[in-house]
Design a protein around this motif. Structure first.
Motif, mmCIF file in Angstrom:
data_model
loop_
_atom_site.group_PDB
_atom_site.id
_atom_site.type_symbol
_atom_site.label_atom_id
_atom_site.label_comp_id
_atom_site.label_asym_id
_atom_site.label_seq_id
_atom_site.Cartn_x
_atom_site.Cartn_y
_atom_site.Cartn_z
ATOM 1 N N GLN A 109 -60.454 -43.873 -11.076
ATOM 2 C CA GLN A 109 -59.132 -43.910 -10.447
ATOM 3 C C GLN A 109 -58.487 -45.283 -10.644
ATOM 4 O O GLN A 109 -57.298 -45.385 -10.977
ATOM 5 C CB GLN A 109 -59.250 -43.592 -8.964
ATOM 6 C CG GLN A 109 -57.932 -43.586 -8.222
ATOM 7 C CD GLN A 109 -58.127 -43.296 -6.734
ATOM 8 O OE1 GLN A 109 -59.245 -43.163 -6.255
ATOM 9 N NE2 GLN A 109 -57.024 -43.206 -6.027
ATOM 10 N N TYR A 168 -57.387 -45.668 -14.300
ATOM 11 C CA TYR A 168 -56.246 -44.806 -14.583
ATOM 12 C C TYR A 168 -54.961 -45.427 -14.033
ATOM 13 O O TYR A 168 -53.933 -45.459 -14.696
ATOM 14 C CB TYR A 168 -56.466 -43.410 -13.994
ATOM 15 C CG TYR A 168 -55.339 -42.466 -14.301
ATOM 16 C CD1 TYR A 168 -55.248 -41.845 -15.534
ATOM 17 C CD2 TYR A 168 -54.342 -42.207 -13.360
ATOM 18 C CE1 TYR A 168 -54.209 -40.982 -15.834
ATOM 19 C CE2 TYR A 168 -53.293 -41.352 -13.638
ATOM 20 C CZ TYR A 168 -53.236 -40.737 -14.883
ATOM 21 O OH TYR A 168 -52.192 -39.897 -15.170
ATOM 22 N N GLU A 169 -55.042 -45.947 -12.791
ATOM 23 C CA GLU A 169 -53.858 -46.569 -12.189
ATOM 24 C C GLU A 169 -53.456 -47.837 -12.932
ATOM 25 O O GLU A 169 -52.276 -48.168 -13.007
ATOM 26 C CB GLU A 169 -54.120 -46.881 -10.717
ATOM 27 C CG GLU A 169 -54.189 -45.649 -9.844
ATOM 28 C CD GLU A 169 -54.619 -45.961 -8.423
ATOM 29 O OE1 GLU A 169 -54.893 -47.154 -8.125
ATOM 30 O OE2 GLU A 169 -54.694 -45.016 -7.620
ATOM 31 N N GLN A 170 -54.435 -48.567 -13.456
ATOM 32 C CA GLN A 170 -54.116 -49.772 -14.209
ATOM 33 C C GLN A 170 -53.554 -49.439 -15.587
ATOM 34 O O GLN A 170 -52.688 -50.147 -16.101
ATOM 35 C CB GLN A 170 -55.365 -50.654 -14.363
ATOM 36 C CG GLN A 170 -55.894 -51.216 -13.065
ATOM 37 C CD GLN A 170 -54.870 -52.070 -12.348
ATOM 38 O OE1 GLN A 170 -54.235 -52.925 -12.945
ATOM 39 N NE2 GLN A 170 -54.693 -51.822 -11.057
ATOM 40 N N PHE A 176 -51.921 -46.547 -16.438
ATOM 41 C CA PHE A 176 -50.641 -45.835 -16.302
ATOM 42 C C PHE A 176 -50.035 -46.144 -14.932
ATOM 43 O O PHE A 176 -50.096 -45.341 -14.011
ATOM 44 C CB PHE A 176 -50.866 -44.326 -16.428
ATOM 45 C CG PHE A 176 -51.550 -43.930 -17.697
ATOM 46 C CD1 PHE A 176 -50.902 -44.009 -18.907
ATOM 47 C CD2 PHE A 176 -52.863 -43.485 -17.670
ATOM 48 C CE1 PHE A 176 -51.560 -43.642 -20.081
ATOM 49 C CE2 PHE A 176 -53.522 -43.129 -18.826
ATOM 50 C CZ PHE A 176 -52.868 -43.206 -20.049
ATOM 51 N N PRO A 177 -49.435 -47.334 -14.799
ATOM 52 C CA PRO A 177 -48.864 -47.685 -13.495
ATOM 53 C C PRO A 177 -47.688 -46.765 -13.168
ATOM 54 O O PRO A 177 -46.986 -46.276 -14.040
ATOM 55 C CB PRO A 177 -48.408 -49.135 -13.685
ATOM 56 C CG PRO A 177 -48.292 -49.332 -15.149
ATOM 57 C CD PRO A 177 -49.223 -48.363 -15.788
ATOM 58 N N PRO A 178 -47.455 -46.529 -11.887
ATOM 59 C CA PRO A 178 -46.335 -45.662 -11.499
ATOM 60 C C PRO A 178 -44.991 -46.333 -11.850
ATOM 61 O O PRO A 178 -44.831 -47.541 -11.714
ATOM 62 C CB PRO A 178 -46.493 -45.492 -9.988
ATOM 63 C CG PRO A 178 -47.396 -46.574 -9.546
ATOM 64 C CD PRO A 178 -48.198 -46.993 -10.736
ATOM 65 N N LYS A 179 -44.072 -45.520 -12.325
ATOM 66 C CA LYS A 179 -42.747 -46.046 -12.679
ATOM 67 C C LYS A 179 -41.911 -46.189 -11.428
ATOM 68 O O LYS A 179 -41.933 -45.343 -10.544
ATOM 69 C CB LYS A 179 -42.069 -45.107 -13.669
ATOM 70 C CG LYS A 179 -42.803 -45.031 -14.981
ATOM 71 C CD LYS A 179 -42.114 -44.122 -15.950
ATOM 72 C CE LYS A 179 -42.918 -44.067 -17.235
ATOM 73 N NZ LYS A 179 -42.329 -43.160 -18.210
ATOM 74 N N LYS A 180 -41.140 -47.255 -11.387
ATOM 75 C CA LYS A 180 -40.287 -47.501 -10.221
ATOM 76 C C LYS A 180 -38.861 -47.114 -10.478
ATOM 77 O O LYS A 180 -38.286 -47.155 -11.470
ATOM 78 C CB LYS A 180 -40.356 -48.963 -9.818
ATOM 79 C CG LYS A 180 -41.726 -49.330 -9.323
ATOM 80 C CD LYS A 180 -41.773 -50.767 -8.898
ATOM 81 C CE LYS A 180 -43.162 -51.118 -8.418
ATOM 82 N NZ LYS A 180 -43.313 -52.450 -8.011
#
Length: 101
Positions: A90, A93-95, A97-101
């Motif tokens: 997890q 994955y977060e590193q 594909f960071p969430p788009k703002k």
């Protein structure tokens, strides 16, 4: 007498005390070993019996020989490893594909 000489003499006295206490301690151990060569402690006999249980070739891995307790600890360890792996995946994955703002 100067301070250096006094300190030197104190160090020599401390060294002598250390060496003599070690000699007394070791001589006591030697005497105990010689006296107890012919005697077997009851705790040692129980340990030897436990060793015999673990040496039986019945196809069970050694880390399961103690029974249910070993299985419980094994599966708890596996679950901790699984949770750690999921957390690791997890994180990566977060590193990646960071969430788009």
């Amino acid at each position: 007498m100067s301070n250096k000489q006094a300190i030197f003499r104190l160090n020599k006295i401390l060294q002598l005390a250390t060496v003599s206490s070690r000699a007394i301690h070791c001589s006591g151990l030697r005497a105990t070993i010689v006296e107890s060569k012919n005697q077997v402690a009851p705790g040692y006999i129980k340990i030897r019996e436990k060793y015999k249980e673990f040496q039986i070739d019945d196809g069970t891995p050694v880390h399961f020989k103690a029974g249910t307790r070993d299985r419980i600890l094994y599966y708890i360890t596996l679950s901790f490893i699984g949770v750690g792996l999921i957390g690791t995946y997890q994180f990566f994955y977060e590193q990646a594909f960071p969430p788009k703002k």
